[in-house]
Design a protein around this motif. Structure first.
Motif, PDB file in Angstrom:
ATOM      1  N   ALA A 189       0.344  -1.407  -0.090  1.00 48.64           N
ATOM      2  CA  ALA A 189      -0.048  -0.189  -0.213  1.00 48.64           C
ATOM      3  C   ALA A 189       0.859   1.454  -0.302  1.00 48.64           C
ATOM      4  O   ALA A 189       0.736   1.793  -0.821  1.00 48.64           O
ATOM      5  CB  ALA A 189      -0.865  -0.084   0.908  1.00 48.64           C
ATOM      6  N   VAL A 190       1.874   1.215   0.790  1.00 51.94           N
ATOM      7  CA  VAL A 190       2.894   2.636   0.662  1.00 51.94           C
ATOM      8  C   VAL A 190       3.311   2.651  -0.275  1.00 51.94           C
ATOM      9  O   VAL A 190       4.075   3.966  -1.169  1.00 51.94           O
ATOM     10  CB  VAL A 190       3.915   2.131   1.911  1.00 51.94           C
ATOM     11  CG1 VAL A 190       4.695   4.008   2.061  1.00 51.94           C
ATOM     12  CG2 VAL A 190       3.565   2.112   2.985  1.00 51.94           C
ATOM     13  N   ILE A 191       4.443   1.161  -1.008  1.00 47.43           N
ATOM     14  CA  ILE A 191       4.807   1.519  -3.221  1.00 47.43           C
ATOM     15  C   ILE A 191       3.658   2.196  -3.617  1.00 47.43           C
ATOM     16  O   ILE A 191       3.717   3.033  -4.508  1.00 47.43           O
ATOM     17  CB  ILE A 191       4.914   0.343  -2.566  1.00 47.43           C
ATOM     18  CG1 ILE A 191       5.705  -0.278  -2.199  1.00 47.43           C
ATOM     19  CG2 ILE A 191       5.670   0.286  -4.466  1.00 47.43           C
ATOM     20  CD1 ILE A 191       6.510  -1.494  -2.758  1.00 47.43           C
ATOM     21  N   ASN A 192       2.445   1.697  -3.592  1.00 52.69           N
ATOM     22  CA  ASN A 192       1.404   2.285  -4.108  1.00 52.69           C
ATOM     23  C   ASN A 192       0.934   3.667  -4.046  1.00 52.69           C
ATOM     24  O   ASN A 192       0.730   4.542  -5.114  1.00 52.69           O
ATOM     25  CB  ASN A 192       0.016   1.569  -4.029  1.00 52.69           C
ATOM     26  CG  ASN A 192      -0.542   0.476  -5.369  1.00 52.69           C
ATOM     27  OD1 ASN A 192       0.458   0.557  -6.561  1.00 52.69           O
ATOM     28  ND2 ASN A 192      -1.268  -0.062  -4.537  1.00 52.69           N
ATOM     29  N   ARG A 193       0.955   4.185  -3.347  1.00 44.86           N
ATOM     30  CA  ARG A 193       1.131   5.769  -2.610  1.00 44.86           C
ATOM     31  C   ARG A 193       2.071   6.263  -2.978  1.00 44.86           C
ATOM     32  O   ARG A 193       2.105   7.638  -3.316  1.00 44.86           O
ATOM     33  CB  ARG A 193       0.797   6.051  -1.309  1.00 44.86           C
ATOM     34  CG  ARG A 193      -0.672   5.383  -0.437  1.00 44.86           C
ATOM     35  CD  ARG A 193      -0.378   5.650   1.010  1.00 44.86           C
ATOM     36  NE  ARG A 193       0.456   5.513   2.278  1.00 44.86           N
ATOM     37  CZ  ARG A 193      -0.416   4.693   2.345  1.00 44.86           C
ATOM     38  NH1 ARG A 193      -0.739   3.372   2.488  1.00 44.86           N
ATOM     39  NH2 ARG A 193       0.270   3.777   3.487  1.00 44.86           N
ATOM     40  N   SER A 194       3.157   5.697  -3.276  1.00 47.26           N
ATOM     41  CA  SER A 194       4.614   5.782  -3.746  1.00 47.26           C
ATOM     42  C   SER A 194       4.657   6.506  -4.891  1.00 47.26           C
ATOM     43  O   SER A 194       4.838   7.523  -5.842  1.00 47.26           O
ATOM     44  CB  SER A 194       6.162   5.575  -2.745  1.00 47.26           C
ATOM     45  OG  SER A 194       6.007   5.706  -1.577  1.00 47.26           O
ATOM     46  N   VAL A 195       4.383   5.682  -5.752  1.00 43.16           N
ATOM     47  CA  VAL A 195       4.286   5.475  -7.358  1.00 43.16           C
ATOM     48  C   VAL A 195       2.527   6.604  -7.590  1.00 43.16           C
ATOM     49  O   VAL A 195       3.133   7.662  -8.464  1.00 43.16           O
ATOM     50  CB  VAL A 195       3.462   3.933  -7.223  1.00 43.16           C
ATOM     51  CG1 VAL A 195       2.726   4.382  -9.052  1.00 43.16           C
ATOM     52  CG2 VAL A 195       4.630   3.116  -7.810  1.00 43.16           C
ATOM     53  N   SER A 196       1.791   7.122  -6.648  1.00 40.95           N
ATOM     54  CA  SER A 196       0.548   8.460  -7.204  1.00 40.95           C
ATOM     55  C   SER A 196       1.269   9.346  -6.949  1.00 40.95           C
ATOM     56  O   SER A 196       1.403  10.318  -8.100  1.00 40.95           O
ATOM     57  CB  SER A 196      -0.085   7.800  -6.092  1.00 40.95           C
ATOM     58  OG  SER A 196      -1.643   8.720  -6.323  1.00 40.95           O
ATOM     59  N   SER A 197       2.085   9.505  -5.795  1.00 38.27           N
ATOM     60  CA  SER A 197       3.179  11.266  -6.132  1.00 38.27           C
ATOM     61  C   SER A 197       4.002  10.975  -6.427  1.00 38.27           C
ATOM     62  O   SER A 197       4.081  12.202  -7.180  1.00 38.27           O
ATOM     63  CB  SER A 197       4.030  10.709  -3.779  1.00 38.27           C
ATOM     64  OG  SER A 197       2.219   9.968  -3.130  1.00 38.27           O
ATOM     65  N   ALA A 198       4.928  10.103  -6.623  1.00 39.15           N
ATOM     66  CA  ALA A 198       5.856   9.664  -8.121  1.00 39.15           C
ATOM     67  C   ALA A 198       5.265  10.887  -9.062  1.00 39.15           C
ATOM     68  O   ALA A 198       5.558  11.842  -9.172  1.00 39.15           O
ATOM     69  CB  ALA A 198       6.438   9.539  -8.563  1.00 39.15           C
ATOM     70  N   ARG A 199       4.523  10.137  -9.914  1.00 39.22           N
ATOM     71  CA  ARG A 199       3.593  10.596 -10.416  1.00 39.22           C
ATOM     72  C   ARG A 199       2.700  11.931 -10.571  1.00 39.22           C
ATOM     73  O   ARG A 199       2.655  13.016 -11.591  1.00 39.22           O
ATOM     74  CB  ARG A 199       2.451   9.473 -10.502  1.00 39.22           C
ATOM     75  CG  ARG A 199       2.426   8.237 -11.259  1.00 39.22           C
ATOM     76  CD  ARG A 199       1.458   7.317 -12.081  1.00 39.22           C
ATOM     77  NE  ARG A 199       1.724   6.618 -12.356  1.00 39.22           N
ATOM     78  CZ  ARG A 199       1.624   5.299 -11.869  1.00 39.22           C
ATOM     79  NH1 ARG A 199       0.855   4.958 -11.122  1.00 39.22           N
ATOM     80  NH2 ARG A 199       2.526   4.025 -13.253  1.00 39.22           N
ATOM     81  N   SER A 200       2.103  12.394  -9.128  1.00 34.09           N
ATOM     82  CA  SER A 200       1.725  13.976  -9.368  1.00 34.09           C
ATOM     83  C   SER A 200       2.625  14.482  -9.070  1.00 34.09           C
ATOM     84  O   SER A 200       2.917  16.084  -9.913  1.00 34.09           O
ATOM     85  CB  SER A 200       0.583  13.878  -7.935  1.00 34.09           C
ATOM     86  OG  SER A 200       0.082  12.837  -7.742  1.00 34.09           O
TER      87      SER A 200
END
Length: 217
Positions: free
Chosen positions: A76-87
């Motif tokens: 879940a933290v990895i997914n949030r990191s991916v989302s934050s990186a895209r943003s």
């Protein structure tokens, strides 16, 4: 007598050679790579690197599986990191591990049910992870910099800072960190976005990596 020694001794010589080769192969898999030092002035960009988050490893039902709650929290933290990186407009890259050395494949098939060996469906990125259009590179040893395609991509994208996530913290993550530091990259490891089967070892490695210049958050 000498002929008898040859017949009896040949298997011993072969086994000794095989044992030595096995040690060398495993040492290569577990040794960080070396490379030319980058110029950070020419590398202003940041990349999130997601390492070995493949079904064979995240959902391994072998002798030492990840506890589901621990695994799911890290994913879940990895997914949030991916989302934050895209943003943030940062680069995102995924690394997959596939054993390619013949002997390593035989050992893994013998002791670990073949996880990470060619031809398995489990080599794909865990389905819970939002890969999107991010590139995926393959490596055959621990350090992600063993993939020339990955290193070339970092150069093309002018990346000078790596944010590392994935697994196993005590193996491929820390080896990639050491490979990056040896080349002059800035390295950040997101602790909550990593997984390890040996947390007691990871505590010591975090201290070592911090002393070498990695930032662990």
């Amino acid at each position: 007598m000498s002929g008898m020694w040859f017949v009896v001794g040949l298997p011993i010589v072969v086994l000794a050679g095989l044992a030595l080769y096995t040690v060398l192969v495993m040492r290569q898999i577990g040794t960080p790579t070396r490379g030319g030092e980058i110029d950070l002035n020419e590398r202003p960009n940041t990349a999130l690197v997601v390492i070995d988050v493949q079904e064979d490893f995240t959902r391994n039902g072998g002798s030492n599986p990840f506890e589901p709650a621990y695994r799911d929290a890290a994913l879940a933290v990895i997914n949030r990191s991916v989302s934050s990186a895209r943003s943030a407009g940062n680069e995102i890259v995924f690394i997959k591990h596939v054993f390619r050395n013949w002997l390593a494949i035989q050992i893994i098939r013998l002791v670990a049910k073949g996880v990470g060996t060619p031809g398995r469906k489990g080599l794909e990125i865990d389905p819970s992870i939002e890969v999107g259009e991010a590139p995926v590179f393959e490596k055959a040893i621990g350090d992600s910099f063993s993939s020339a395609a990955f290193e070339d991509w970092l150069e093309t994208r002018k990346v000078g800072k790596l944010i590392l996530t994935g697994l196993d913290s005590c193996h491929c993550v820390q080896l990639t960190a050491k490979g990056a530091l040896a080349r002059g990259y800035l390295v950040e490891i997101r602790d909550a976005a990593t997984l390890t089967a040996t947390p007691e070892k990871w505590s010591l490695l975090k201290e070592e990596l911090g002393d070498s210049g990695a930032v662990i958050v």
